[in-house]
Design an enzyme around this catalytic site. Structure first.
Site, PDB file in Angstrom:
ATOM      1  N   THR A  16      34.551  41.701  31.612  1.00 57.91           N
ATOM      2  CA  THR A  16      33.497  43.124  31.425  1.00 57.91           C
ATOM      3  C   THR A  16      33.758  43.901  32.814  1.00 57.91           C
ATOM      4  O   THR A  16      32.922  45.439  32.968  1.00 57.91           O
ATOM      5  CB  THR A  16      32.370  42.764  31.337  1.00 57.91           C
ATOM      6  OG1 THR A  16      32.111  42.242  29.693  1.00 57.91           O
ATOM      7  CG2 THR A  16      30.594  43.484  31.520  1.00 57.91           C
ATOM      8  N   SER A  54      38.013  37.980  28.007  1.00 61.89           N
ATOM      9  CA  SER A  54      38.119  36.653  28.324  1.00 61.89           C
ATOM     10  C   SER A  54      38.498  35.404  27.661  1.00 61.89           C
ATOM     11  O   SER A  54      39.763  34.431  27.006  1.00 61.89           O
ATOM     12  CB  SER A  54      37.554  36.036  29.629  1.00 61.89           C
ATOM     13  OG  SER A  54      35.981  35.813  29.232  1.00 61.89           O
ATOM     14  N   THR A  85      33.618  36.720  31.806  1.00 61.43           N
ATOM     15  CA  THR A  85      33.003  35.619  31.974  1.00 61.43           C
ATOM     16  C   THR A  85      32.402  34.301  31.322  1.00 61.43           C
ATOM     17  O   THR A  85      32.468  33.386  31.348  1.00 61.43           O
ATOM     18  CB  THR A  85      31.409  35.761  32.612  1.00 61.43           C
ATOM     19  OG1 THR A  85      30.627  36.680  31.296  1.00 61.43           O
ATOM     20  CG2 THR A  85      31.141  37.209  33.494  1.00 61.43           C
ATOM     21  N   ASP A  86      33.449  34.693  29.584  1.00 60.04           N
ATOM     22  CA  ASP A  86      33.554  34.025  28.683  1.00 60.04           C
ATOM     23  C   ASP A  86      33.620  33.101  28.959  1.00 60.04           C
ATOM     24  O   ASP A  86      33.872  31.498  28.441  1.00 60.04           O
ATOM     25  CB  ASP A  86      33.910  34.631  27.058  1.00 60.04           C
ATOM     26  CG  ASP A  86      32.355  35.471  26.888  1.00 60.04           C
ATOM     27  OD1 ASP A  86      31.772  35.167  27.463  1.00 60.04           O
ATOM     28  OD2 ASP A  86      32.779  36.410  26.040  1.00 60.04           O
TER      29      ASP A  86
END
Ligand SMILES: NC(=O)C[C@H](N)C(=O)O
Length: 325
Positions: A16, A54, A85-86
């Site tokens: 993101t 990710s 971030t995932d």
């Protein structure tokens, strides 16, 4: 502390923090490398080995990243990795296991994209740069910085799907960075444990994760066991399973296939407490390997690296048992 004269390598991988709304598309996609906010006197070099959301990052990408970091580390005072971030915690833990360098490596990302009012990318990136260039950060292994909190790669986990403070993990942050004007205030509370380096030349194993639930009778187990070199089960509580799983786990372990027991609970160790069929004590007696405090997806990466290095069942049991990670 002045940063002037220091050398920062920034590696952009997507997520993101690199995303914008796709014109004509249904949502966000990574489209650009985020700009590094001004760092007077710092020499910044930017690298982009891949640009992915990710969820598309694989262990092969992580291995490529580890190699790039090893190549950049001798000529950098600090390295920042921007990442979605995932799966950020998986890349951080892979790097924690596979990197030998003392050069600080800071991973960060954002929960909001550049066109949102609460865009958290620049602040996280600036925090990461400050921590990466600080001499106190050397020799601690890869760290994650998010919302000013600093986490070690072993325990950090994404704890919220949408909040800006999306990262946590038991027992919590090992440091904190705050900025007032140009000044950064960095405090470490703890030093991550030393760990051996596990750096195979290539990833040559398949490890699958199974997720336990009330009423699971082992659906999916035999297929996964037939395909994979090793299994990780996100089990219940301290590492318990329904009774139907005990003979399946015993058969795998008896055939030399590692079965690592983690927990679907969000914190705490795996312990051989219960003696009913499928209880943790019976699984360990049947040859299962407790994952200690690692969550299932981090246990999977450790098992993948150990299998890729050619470690056998007893060596793998020893690494997990001694907490050498
Ligand atoms: N906040 C994010 O970066 C989430 C995004 N789906 C990713 O992991 O690439």
């Amino acid at each position: 502390m002045t940063l002037a004269g220091r050398r920062l390598a920034v590696i952009h991988t997507g997520g993101t923090i690199a995303s914008r709304p796709d014109p004509g598309g249904p949502g966000l996609t990574p489209q650009q490398a985020p700009a590094v906010p001004g760092l007077p006197g710092v020499t910044v070099t930017a690298h982009q080995p891949f640009r992915l959301p990710s969820p598309h990052v694989t262990p092969e990408h992580m291995l490529r990243l580890a190699r790039l970091i090893e190549r950049l580390a001798p000529d950098a005072d600090g390295i920042v990795v921007t990442h979605g971030t995932d799966t950020l915690e998986e890349t951080a833990f892979f790097l924690h296991l596979a990197l030998a360098t003392d050069t600080p490596v800071l991973l960060t990302g954002s929960m909001r994209h550049a066109e949102e009012v609460s865009w958290d990318g620049p602040g996280n990136l600036l925090d990461a740069a400050h921590v990466a260039l600080h001499p106190d950060s050397r020799g601690r292994g890869p760290l994650v910085v998010f919302g000013g909190d600093l986490f070690d790669a072993r325990t950090v986990t994404k704890v919220h799907t949408s909040a800006v403070d999306a990262f946590g993990g038991y027992p919590g942050p090992i440091g904190r960075i705050d900025r007032t004007g140009e000044t950064a205030h960095l405090r470490f509370f703890a030093r991550p444990e030393a760990r051996p380096v596990y750096a195979p030349a290539r990833l040559g194993a398949r490890v699958e994760i199974l997720y336990a639930y009330a009423g699971w009778q082992g659906e999916g187990y035999e297929g996964a066991a037939a395909r994979a070199d090793g299994l990780v089960i996100a089990a219940l509580g301290t590492g318990n399973l329904p009774a139907e799983l005990l003979p399946l786990v015993a058969a795998s372990a008896g055939a030399g296939q590692p079965v690592v027991i983690a927990t679907r609970t969000h914190a705490g160790p795996i312990l051989p407490v219960y003696g009913y069929p499928g209880g943790g004590a019976t699984l360990v007696a049947a040859g299962a390997i407790p994952a200690s405090f690692l969550n299932a997806h981090k246990a999977r990466l450790l098992l993948l690296l150990l299998l890729s290095l050619g470690h056998g069942l007893e060596e793998i049991r020893g690494v997990f048992g001694a907490g050498e990670f």
